[in-house]
Design a protein around this motif. Structure first.
Motif, mmCIF file in Angstrom:
data_model
loop_
_atom_site.group_PDB
_atom_site.id
_atom_site.type_symbol
_atom_site.label_atom_id
_atom_site.label_comp_id
_atom_site.label_asym_id
_atom_site.label_seq_id
_atom_site.Cartn_x
_atom_site.Cartn_y
_atom_site.Cartn_z
ATOM 1 N N SER A 120 0.650 -16.812 -8.735
ATOM 2 C CA SER A 120 1.574 -16.221 -7.761
ATOM 3 C C SER A 120 1.507 -16.955 -6.431
ATOM 4 N N CYS A 142 1.897 -15.776 -3.508
ATOM 5 C CA CYS A 142 1.200 -15.015 -2.467
ATOM 6 C C CYS A 142 -0.290 -15.336 -2.441
ATOM 7 N N CYS A 143 -0.819 -15.796 -3.560
ATOM 8 C CA CYS A 143 -2.264 -16.006 -3.650
ATOM 9 C C CYS A 143 -2.729 -17.313 -3.020
ATOM 10 N N CYS A 181 -4.285 -9.423 -6.681
ATOM 11 C CA CYS A 181 -4.231 -10.824 -7.125
ATOM 12 C C CYS A 181 -4.762 -11.744 -6.025
ATOM 13 N N CYS A 182 -4.453 -11.399 -4.771
ATOM 14 C CA CYS A 182 -4.883 -12.247 -3.645
ATOM 15 C C CYS A 182 -6.393 -12.124 -3.408
HETATM 16 ZN ZN LIG Z 1 -1.504 -12.662 -4.628
#
Ligand SMILES: [Zn+2]
Length: 313
Positions: free
Chosen positions: A125, A127-128, A21-22
């Motif tokens: 998200s 984290c992204c 995803c990142c």
């Molecule tokens: Zn992510």
């Protein structure tokens, strides 16, 4: 000499890409900073992207491969013949159904039409967000070297993408500025803490360290300046005081004569005349007297001089 911003880009371009995803978020931001979408036949889309930094070009290719394997990306190097101008790297992915899929995946296309509004999909998200900002910096970021004034900026040709970056950075509590500069949009940070926090978020640890070292040097320099200024002020005060005492003594000498003074006052006048640049503590030490005692004698000399001046008027 490479700029500090280039050092930062070279550093973060080597970082591990992170979760799927990142990687997608970083690539999306990178391309949003300056890629062009091309049109093919049969409603297919392609992509063209030109970058100056070799590490950024390599990073872009790696991310493209990871996010969507098997894309036929071509890279051409445009050598710049002009002095001091860097080469640039043109990445081209011809229009095809798999390129179209990639663009859908990155949120650039929605239901077959262009989506310029934003990347809500890739930013779902938490984290992204860091990866997204890293991509934006790689694609169009710049930062002053730590010894200069604090300044970090992201420059994009797209107003809506600029606004999106501003919103994202505000959400992360950055004191962000936004300005329109000759058909490009600049999102910037001007505070030292904010610049360092941003570099930390995008994973530029070496840059953060460079800022900390420079900040220590700045603080030490300021301390030294404060001390020097304070000493200079004290010195000036001592010089002024000595000057006043010399005036008083000379006035007494001319209008009354020093021999008319008491032994103690004569001693005080003598030591001052012989040491015009010493401060009171130094003079007191020379005649084995305490500083307050000498100050008292100087005060008496001053009062006497004032009396004589008044009489003269
Ligand atoms: Zn992510």
């Amino acid at each position: 000499m490479a700029s500090f911003a280039t050092d930062v880009k070279n550093e973060i371009a080597r970082l591990p890409r992170g979760e799927d995803c990142c990687a997608r978020a970083e690539l999306a931001a990178l391309l949003r900073m300056g890629a062009t979408i091309t049109l093919g036949r049969d409603h297919t889309f392609g992509l063209e992207y030109q970058v100056e930094n070799a590490a950024v070009a390599r990073r872009t290719l790696v991310l493209l491969r990871e996010v969507h394997a098997g894309l036929p990306a071509e890279v051409t190097v445009a050598r710049n013949r002009r002095l001091r101008k860097k080469n640039s790297y043109a990445i081209a992915i011809p229009p095809s159904s798999s390129t179209t899929e990639l663009l859908e995946e990155l949120g650039f296309l929605q239901g077959g039409s262009l989506n310029i509004e934003g990347d809500a999909k890739v930013l779902r998200s938490a984290c992204c967000r860091a990866a997204y900002l890293r991509g934006a910096f790689l694609g169009g970021g710049s930062v002053n070297r730590p010894e200069a004034d604090y300044h970090l900026e992201l420059v994009t040709g797209s107003y809506s993408f600029g606004k999106l970056l501003r919103t994202l950075m505000r959400r992360l509590d950055f004191p962000v500025g936004f300005v329109d500069r000759k058909e490009s949009y600049v999102i910037y940070l001007k505070e030292g803490d904010a610049v360092v926090d941003f570099l930390a978020i995008i994973g530029a640890e070496e840059a953060v360290e460079a800022f900390e070292v420079a900040r220590n040097v700045k603080e030490v320099r300021e301390q030294v300046n404060r001390i020097v200024n304070c000493e200079t002020a004290n010195l000036q005060k001592a010089i002024d005081a000595a000057g006043r005492q010399l005036d008083d003594i000379q006035y007494i000498e001319e209008h009354l004569g020093l021999e008319a003074l008491s032994k103690r006052e004569q001693e005080a006048a003598q030591v001052r005349l012989e040491n015009p640049e010493s401060n009171l503590a130094e003079l007191a030490a020379l005649i084995h007297l305490s500083k307050p005692a000498l100050a008292h004698r100087m005060k008496k000399l001053h009062d006497l001089a004032e009396m004589l001046r008044q009489k003269e008027e």
